[in-house]
Design a protein around this motif. Structure first.
Motif, PDB file in Angstrom:
ATOM      1  N   VAL A 142      11.774   0.845 -11.273  1.00  0.00           N
ATOM      2  CA  VAL A 142      11.528   0.176  -9.729  1.00  0.00           C
ATOM      3  C   VAL A 142      10.421  -0.254 -10.293  1.00  0.00           C
ATOM      4  CG1 VAL A 142      10.511   1.351  -7.533  1.00  0.00           C
ATOM      5  CG2 VAL A 142      12.536   2.558  -9.132  1.00  0.00           C
ATOM      6  N   PRO A 143      10.469  -2.001 -10.666  1.00  0.00           N
ATOM      7  CA  PRO A 143       8.711  -3.101 -10.591  1.00  0.00           C
ATOM      8  C   PRO A 143       7.886  -2.493 -10.347  1.00  0.00           C
ATOM      9  CG  PRO A 143      11.246  -3.992 -11.020  1.00  0.00           C
ATOM     10  CD  PRO A 143      11.544  -2.738 -10.379  1.00  0.00           C
ATOM     11  N   GLY A 144       7.141  -2.434 -10.431  1.00  0.00           N
ATOM     12  CA  GLY A 144       6.073  -2.291  -9.364  1.00  0.00           C
ATOM     13  C   GLY A 144       5.219  -1.262  -8.857  1.00  0.00           C
ATOM     14  N   LEU A 145       6.028  -0.068  -8.960  1.00  0.00           N
ATOM     15  CA  LEU A 145       5.839   1.053  -8.682  1.00  0.00           C
ATOM     16  C   LEU A 145       5.392   1.893  -9.761  1.00  0.00           C
ATOM     17  CD1 LEU A 145       8.140   1.878  -5.815  1.00  0.00           C
ATOM     18  CD2 LEU A 145       6.417   0.464  -5.573  1.00  0.00           C
ATOM     19  N   PRO A 146       4.446   2.874  -9.383  1.00  0.00           N
ATOM     20  CA  PRO A 146       3.408   3.841 -11.103  1.00  0.00           C
ATOM     21  C   PRO A 146       4.569   4.690 -10.672  1.00  0.00           C
ATOM     22  CG  PRO A 146       1.969   3.148  -9.235  1.00  0.00           C
ATOM     23  CD  PRO A 146       3.092   2.475  -8.494  1.00  0.00           C
ATOM     24  N   HIS A 147       4.988   5.068 -12.533  1.00  0.00           N
ATOM     25  CA  HIS A 147       5.653   6.145 -12.429  1.00  0.00           C
ATOM     26  C   HIS A 147       4.970   7.135 -13.938  1.00  0.00           C
ATOM     27  CE1 HIS A 147       9.420   8.999 -13.955  1.00  0.00           C
ATOM     28  NE2 HIS A 147       8.979   8.831 -14.552  1.00  0.00           N
ATOM     29  N   LEU A 196      15.495   3.559  -2.480  1.00  0.00           N
ATOM     30  CA  LEU A 196      14.847   4.413  -0.852  1.00  0.00           C
ATOM     31  C   LEU A 196      12.893   3.792  -1.261  1.00  0.00           C
ATOM     32  CD1 LEU A 196      14.164   6.687   1.260  1.00  0.00           C
ATOM     33  CD2 LEU A 196      14.251   8.233  -0.856  1.00  0.00           C
ATOM     34  N   ALA A 197      12.729   4.030  -3.153  1.00  0.00           N
ATOM     35  CA  ALA A 197      11.129   4.374  -3.146  1.00  0.00           C
ATOM     36  C   ALA A 197      11.170   2.400  -2.782  1.00  0.00           C
ATOM     37  CB  ALA A 197      11.582   3.746  -4.377  1.00  0.00           C
ATOM     38  N   ARG A 198      12.089   1.543  -3.471  1.00  0.00           N
ATOM     39  CA  ARG A 198      11.233   0.211  -2.405  1.00  0.00           C
ATOM     40  C   ARG A 198      10.606   0.076  -1.445  1.00  0.00           C
ATOM     41  NH1 ARG A 198      14.706  -2.101  -6.792  1.00  0.00           N
ATOM     42  NH2 ARG A 198      16.665  -1.349  -5.717  1.00  0.00           N
ATOM     43  N   HIS A 199      12.367   0.399  -0.697  1.00  0.00           N
ATOM     44  CA  HIS A 199      11.985   0.926   1.304  1.00  0.00           C
ATOM     45  C   HIS A 199      10.718   1.121   1.313  1.00  0.00           C
ATOM     46  CE1 HIS A 199      13.014   1.154   4.860  1.00  0.00           C
ATOM     47  NE2 HIS A 199      12.966   2.258   5.022  1.00  0.00           N
ATOM     48  N   ILE A 200      10.707   2.319   1.136  1.00  0.00           N
ATOM     49  CA  ILE A 200       8.962   3.279   2.269  1.00  0.00           C
ATOM     50  C   ILE A 200       8.260   2.440   1.308  1.00  0.00           C
ATOM     51  CG2 ILE A 200       7.683   5.195   0.874  1.00  0.00           C
ATOM     52  CD1 ILE A 200       9.914   5.329   2.918  1.00  0.00           C
ATOM     53  N   ALA A 201       8.096   1.675   0.011  1.00  0.00           N
ATOM     54  CA  ALA A 201       6.888   0.497  -0.849  1.00  0.00           C
ATOM     55  C   ALA A 201       6.208  -0.854   0.566  1.00  0.00           C
ATOM     56  CB  ALA A 201       6.482   0.602  -1.905  1.00  0.00           C
ATOM     57  N   ARG A 245      -1.947  -5.961  13.768  1.00  0.00           N
ATOM     58  CA  ARG A 245      -1.031  -7.776  12.948  1.00  0.00           C
ATOM     59  C   ARG A 245      -2.095  -8.024  12.990  1.00  0.00           C
ATOM     60  NH1 ARG A 245       3.417  -9.968  14.655  1.00  0.00           N
ATOM     61  NH2 ARG A 245       3.628  -8.579  16.641  1.00  0.00           N
ATOM     62  N   GLY A 246      -2.049  -8.348  11.223  1.00  0.00           N
ATOM     63  CA  GLY A 246      -3.710  -9.514  10.759  1.00  0.00           C
ATOM     64  C   GLY A 246      -3.757  -8.465  10.111  1.00  0.00           C
ATOM     65  N   SER A 247      -3.150  -7.473   9.775  1.00  0.00           N
ATOM     66  CA  SER A 247      -4.071  -6.259   8.607  1.00  0.00           C
ATOM     67  C   SER A 247      -3.536  -5.041   8.671  1.00  0.00           C
ATOM     68  CB  SER A 247      -5.788  -6.065   9.794  1.00  0.00           C
ATOM     69  OG  SER A 247      -5.359  -4.955  10.710  1.00  0.00           O
ATOM     70  N   ARG A 248      -2.266  -5.172   8.251  1.00  0.00           N
ATOM     71  CA  ARG A 248      -1.506  -3.898   8.173  1.00  0.00           C
ATOM     72  C   ARG A 248      -0.964  -4.038   6.920  1.00  0.00           C
ATOM     73  NH1 ARG A 248       2.767  -3.422  11.893  1.00  0.00           N
ATOM     74  NH2 ARG A 248       2.677  -5.090  13.389  1.00  0.00           N
ATOM     75  N   ARG A 249      -1.006  -2.118   6.509  1.00  0.00           N
ATOM     76  CA  ARG A 249      -1.299  -1.668   5.222  1.00  0.00           C
ATOM     77  C   ARG A 249       0.063  -1.372   4.601  1.00  0.00           C
ATOM     78  NH1 ARG A 249      -5.595   2.376   5.071  1.00  0.00           N
ATOM     79  NH2 ARG A 249      -5.858   2.018   2.375  1.00  0.00           N
ATOM     80  N   ARG A 250       0.757  -0.966   3.571  1.00  0.00           N
ATOM     81  CA  ARG A 250       2.005  -0.187   3.060  1.00  0.00           C
ATOM     82  C   ARG A 250       1.154   0.483   1.861  1.00  0.00           C
ATOM     83  NH1 ARG A 250       5.173  -5.310   0.717  1.00  0.00           N
ATOM     84  NH2 ARG A 250       5.523  -6.362   3.241  1.00  0.00           N
ATOM     85  N   PRO A 251       1.646   1.813   1.563  1.00  0.00           N
ATOM     86  CA  PRO A 251       1.672   2.914   1.189  1.00  0.00           C
ATOM     87  C   PRO A 251       1.641   2.616  -0.440  1.00  0.00           C
ATOM     88  CG  PRO A 251       3.362   2.726   1.805  1.00  0.00           C
ATOM     89  CD  PRO A 251       2.579   2.488   2.629  1.00  0.00           C
ATOM     90  N   VAL A 252       0.991   2.669  -1.313  1.00  0.00           N
ATOM     91  CA  VAL A 252       1.314   2.751  -2.729  1.00  0.00           C
ATOM     92  C   VAL A 252       2.080   4.310  -3.082  1.00  0.00           C
ATOM     93  CG1 VAL A 252       0.513   3.064  -5.345  1.00  0.00           C
ATOM     94  CG2 VAL A 252      -1.154   2.173  -3.856  1.00  0.00           C
TER      95      VAL A 252
END
Length: 318
Positions: free
Chosen positions: A294-299, A262-267, A274-281
Motif C-alpha cells: 500500500v504505497p504511501g501508508l506506514p506499516h 480498503l486502506a486506500r479508500h480510508i486514506a 470546502r477549501g480546507s478539507r483534511r484526510r487521515p494518516v
C-alpha cells in the motif's frame, strides 16, 4: 525485580513472592501449600521471612505439574514430597534468583509463570502476575518481552496438542485485556482532530494487539476511539467522516482480511469545509499486511514502531 533484589538472595534463597511469580501462582497459594501439605522451605531462616532454595522450588514445580494433570492437591503434594528432587546444581542453574543463576526478573521465568497460571485457568494468580509485570516493566516492555512471547508459546502448544489449549489462549488473552484496562490511566479527551481511530478490518476478530496499542496511546496522553473487531467497511468510512481523526490504525492479523483497496479508500476520505478539507494518516497494522503493498501508508513492524509513527501525527495532550 525489587522484591527479590538485595541481601535476601545472598543469604541463600528466594522470597515467597519471587517463588510465586516463577510458579505462576499467588503468594497465598504458596503459603497455603506450606501450611496444609508441608511443602515449605526445608531450612528455615531466623525471623518471619521464608527463604526458598532451588530444591524447595523444584518440589513446588512438581506440585504444580501434578495439579495441572487433575490430581487433588493433597495427592499431588504427597507425590511431590516423595519423589526425588532434581540434582541441586541443575535446579540452581535453571532458576533465576538462586545464587549462581541468572538475575531475578529473567523474562523466561516470567513467561513460564504466566503460562503456568494460564494452563491452570487460575484467574487470581494470572491477574496478579500480569499486574506485577506491567507495573515493573512498563506497558511496552511487558508486552514485547513477556506477554506476547507467552501468548506465542501457548499458541505453539495449541498447534502441537490438536487444539487442546484453545481455552488457555482465550483465557490468557481475556485476562491480558483486563490487566491493560486496569493499569491504564483515564482516557484523555484531547482535540477532536488529534484522535487516533483504531479498528480491525472487516472479518478480523483478533483485537488483542490493538487493545495493547490503545492502552499505550492512552498512557502517553494521546486520545483514541476504539471500534474493536471486524468493523464493516461502511461503518469504518462513516466513523472516519464523523470523527475526523488525525490517524487511523487498521489491524489485520491474516492476509485474507487485509485489504489494500480498503486502506486506500480510508486514506482518501475527506472532511471539513470546502477549501480546507483534511484526510487521515492511515497505518496498516499487523502481520496480515505483510503481503500487501500500500504505497504511501506506514506499516509499523511492532508496538514501539507504531507509537513512534503516531507521535508526530497525533502528539500528546500532556
Amino acid at each position: 525485580m525489587a522484591p527479590s533484589d538485595g541481601p535476601g538472595l545472598q543469604d541463600g534463597g528466594l522470597t515467597t513472592g519471587e517463588v510465586a511469580r516463577r510458579l505462576g501462582v499467588a503468594p497465598t497459594t504458596v503459603r497455603s501449600w506450606d501450611r496444609r501439605y508441608g511443602l515449605g522451605p526445608r531450612v528455615r531462616s531466623r525471623g518471619r521471612h521464608r527463604r526458598w532454595t532451588a530444591a524447595d522450588l523444584a518440589r513446588l514445580e512438581r506440585m504444580c505439574a501434578l495439579t495441572t494433570t487433575g490430581l487433588p492437591p493433597s495427592e499431588a503434594a504427597r507425590l511431590a514430597r516423595e519423589q526425588a528432587a532434581p540434582d541441586t546444581r541443575q535446579a540452581r542453574a535453571g532458576h533465576p534468583g538462586v545464587r549462581g543463576g541468572p538475575r531475578p526478573g529473567d523474562v523466561r521465568q516470567e513467561c513460564r509463570g504466566l503460562a503456568r497460571a494460564a494452563v491452570r485457568l487460575d484467574p487470581g494468580a494470572l491477574d496478579e502476575l500480569l499486574a506485577t509485570v506491567l507495573a515493573e516493566r512498563g506497558l511496552v516492555a511487558a508486552w514485547t518481552e513477556v506477554i506476547m512471547p507467552t501468548l506465542q508459546a501457548v499458541g505453539r502448544k495449541w498447534d502441537a496438542a490438536d487444539e487442546r489449549y484453545t481455552e488457555v489462549e482465550h483465557f490468557l488473552s481475556w485476562h491480558v485485556v483486563g490487566a491493560l484496562r486496569r493499569s491504564a490511566p483515564p482516557a484523555p479527551s484531547g482535540r477532536p482532530d488529534a484522535t487516533t481511530l483504531l479498528a480491525c478490518v472487516p472479518g478480523e476478530n483478533h483485537t488483542l494487539p490493538l487493545e495493547v496499542l490503545a492502552a499505550a496511546l492512552v498512557e502517553r496522553g494521546m486520545p483514541i476511539r476504539m471500534f474493536g473487531a471486524a468493523l464493516p467497511a461502511e461503518a469504518l468510512t462513516e466513523a472516519v467522516r464523523r470523527t475526523g481523526p488525525a490517524a487511523v490504525g487498521l489491524w489485520a492479523q491474516s492476509r485474507t482480511t487485509a485489504s489494500a483497496p480498503l486502506a486506500r479508500h480510508i486514506a482518501a476520505v475527506e472532511w471539513g469545509v470546502r477549501g480546507s478539507r483534511r484526510r487521515p494518516v492511515v497505518l496498516t497494522l499487523g502481520p496480515g499486511w505483510a503481503g500487501q503493498t500500500v504505497p504511501g501508508l506506514p506499516h509499523p513492524s511492532g508496538l514501539a514502531e507504531a507509537l513512534t509513527a503516531l507521535r508526530p501525527v497525533v502528539g500528546a495532550s500532556g
